[in-house]
Design a protein around this motif. Structure first.
Motif, PDB file in Angstrom:
ATOM      1  N   LEU A  35       0.830  -1.207   0.000  1.00  0.00           N
ATOM      2  CA  LEU A  35       0.000   0.000   0.000  1.00  0.00           C
ATOM      3  C   LEU A  35       0.861   1.251   0.000  1.00  0.00           C
ATOM      4  CD1 LEU A  35      -2.813   1.395   0.336  1.00  0.00           C
ATOM      5  CD2 LEU A  35      -2.447   1.214   2.813  1.00  0.00           C
ATOM      6  N   SER A  36       0.553   2.163  -0.921  1.00  0.00           N
ATOM      7  CA  SER A  36       1.244   3.453  -0.998  1.00  0.00           C
ATOM      8  C   SER A  36       0.221   4.578  -0.919  1.00  0.00           C
ATOM      9  CB  SER A  36       2.015   3.582  -2.315  1.00  0.00           C
ATOM     10  OG  SER A  36       2.931   2.525  -2.485  1.00  0.00           O
ATOM     11  N   PHE A  37       0.664   5.722  -0.390  1.00  0.00           N
ATOM     12  CA  PHE A  37      -0.161   6.921  -0.390  1.00  0.00           C
ATOM     13  C   PHE A  37       0.541   8.006  -1.195  1.00  0.00           C
ATOM     14  CE2 PHE A  37      -1.967   4.940   3.436  1.00  0.00           C
ATOM     15  CZ  PHE A  37      -3.327   5.130   3.204  1.00  0.00           C
ATOM     16  N   TYR A  38      -0.171   8.560  -2.176  1.00  0.00           N
ATOM     17  CA  TYR A  38       0.324   9.740  -2.879  1.00  0.00           C
ATOM     18  C   TYR A  38       0.211  10.946  -1.945  1.00  0.00           C
ATOM     19  CZ  TYR A  38      -0.292   7.459  -7.525  1.00  0.00           C
ATOM     20  OH  TYR A  38      -0.232   6.649  -8.630  1.00  0.00           O
ATOM     21  N   VAL A  39       1.281  11.700  -1.809  1.00  0.00           N
ATOM     22  CA  VAL A  39       1.289  12.932  -1.015  1.00  0.00           C
ATOM     23  C   VAL A  39       1.569  14.080  -1.977  1.00  0.00           C
ATOM     24  CG1 VAL A  39       2.359  14.182   0.892  1.00  0.00           C
ATOM     25  CG2 VAL A  39       2.133  11.691   1.012  1.00  0.00           C
ATOM     26  N   GLU A  40       0.586  14.963  -2.159  1.00  0.00           N
ATOM     27  CA  GLU A  40       0.740  16.064  -3.126  1.00  0.00           C
ATOM     28  C   GLU A  40       1.666  17.139  -2.555  1.00  0.00           C
ATOM     29  OE1 GLU A  40       0.177  16.175  -6.088  1.00  0.00           O
ATOM     30  OE2 GLU A  40      -1.691  15.202  -6.682  1.00  0.00           O
ATOM     31  N   THR A  41       2.950  16.860  -2.561  1.00  0.00           N
ATOM     32  CA  THR A  41       3.918  17.793  -1.983  1.00  0.00           C
ATOM     33  C   THR A  41       3.860  19.190  -2.597  1.00  0.00           C
ATOM     34  OG1 THR A  41       5.628  16.894  -3.458  1.00  0.00           O
ATOM     35  CG2 THR A  41       5.498  15.986  -1.233  1.00  0.00           C
ATOM     36  N   PRO A  42       3.553  19.359  -3.908  1.00  0.00           N
ATOM     37  CA  PRO A  42       3.489  20.724  -4.451  1.00  0.00           C
ATOM     38  C   PRO A  42       2.396  21.582  -3.811  1.00  0.00           C
ATOM     39  CG  PRO A  42       3.749  19.147  -6.228  1.00  0.00           C
ATOM     40  CD  PRO A  42       3.438  18.359  -4.989  1.00  0.00           C
ATOM     41  N   LEU A  43       1.404  20.942  -3.174  1.00  0.00           N
ATOM     42  CA  LEU A  43       0.298  21.681  -2.573  1.00  0.00           C
ATOM     43  C   LEU A  43       0.457  21.877  -1.070  1.00  0.00           C
ATOM     44  CD1 LEU A  43      -2.767  19.955  -4.328  1.00  0.00           C
ATOM     45  CD2 LEU A  43      -1.524  22.021  -5.043  1.00  0.00           C
ATOM     46  N   LEU A  44       1.506  21.319  -0.470  1.00  0.00           N
ATOM     47  CA  LEU A  44       1.629  21.274   0.986  1.00  0.00           C
ATOM     48  C   LEU A  44       2.865  22.016   1.469  1.00  0.00           C
ATOM     49  CD1 LEU A  44       0.839  17.472   1.482  1.00  0.00           C
ATOM     50  CD2 LEU A  44      -0.762  19.387   1.655  1.00  0.00           C
TER      51      LEU A  44
END
Length: 249
Positions: A150-159
């Motif tokens: 299981l992986s989670f995408y983390v929208e780093t450009p928005l955070l």
């Protein structure tokens, strides 16, 4: 006294600087293909296209191909005797569907034996400061995945950095196997953001990073790996890996 977030930010900054200066361990160019997760999340794919993707992934030595759920089982069957894995995406690209929908979609993805599951993290919960809700949702998804990778995408450009660290720690509490910097829909992670993911994550958790299939992406590729990315998600890896040194410059 510096806070934990400040310390992690400084550590990530140093790691990113070392990577960009070529002082971190840059992977040999031949090893980069083995980090590629070929991501083709499109609504129209033919059986012939999937077969060609699988053949190319094996020929080029990619680690994985990522497809929408309706085509994942076919790819798994085609790649069964090879080292190339298959993944599928849940709640892509926004991550804004309700928790119950994500859980059902994750359970459907889990029904494809030997397919990894990549879920878009609900960044709106982070923006609202709903850390408890974030952790609860990720834990429910982990339970629905029933032992699948299981992986989670983390929208780093928005955070911001604090939100990125919070996302990684929530993923750790949910026992996710990997966090992925960006989906590519809202931009791509910087070298420092990848380093921050690596610094915030436990040693057992893998870090992934989305990379744009351009000359700029090709130039950054070894630095993303040096900053801590164990896997690189790309829509057109044959382009990403095919630029000449002159084109990258």
């Amino acid at each position: 006294m510096a806070t934990d977030i400040e310390l992690l930010s400084r550590k990530a900054g140093r790691q990113a600087a070392l990577a960009e200066a070529g002082l971190a361990d840059l992977p040999p160019e031949a090893d980069l293909a083995g980090k590629i997760e070929w991501t083709r999340l499109r609504p129209l794919l033919s059986g012939e296209e999937i077969r060609e993707m699988c053949e190319e992934a094996v020929r080029c030595g990619y680690r994985c191909i990522c497809l929408p759920l309706p085509w994942a089982s076919h790819a798994v069957s085609l790649l069964a005797s090879t080292p190339v894995r298959v993944s599928t995406a849940v709640a892509f690209p926004l991550g804004t569907c309700i928790q119950e929908t994500k859980v059902l979609e994750t359970m459907s993805a889990r029904s494809v034996i030997n397919a990894d599951i990549n879920v878009v993290l609900p960044v709106y919960r982070l923006a609202a400061g709903d850390k408890a809700g974030l952790r609860a949702e990720m834990q429910k998804i982990r339970e629905a995945a029933e032992g699948a990778v299981l992986s989670f995408y983390v929208e780093t450009p928005l955070l911001n950095e604090e939100e990125i660290i919070t996302a990684v720690r929530a993923a750790e509490m949910a026992r996710a196997d990997r966090v992925i910097g960006g989906t590519g829909v809202f931009g791509f992670p910087t070298i420092k953001e990848v380093a921050l993911l690596r610094c915030a994550a436990p040693d057992w958790m893998e870090i992934g990073a989305a990379a744009e299939s351009t000359a700029k992406g090709a130039r950054l590729l070894p630095f993303l790996a040096a900053a801590g990315a164990g896997s690189i998600l790309a829509e057109n890896p044959h382009l990403l890996l095919g630029f000449s040194a002159e084109e990258k410059d």
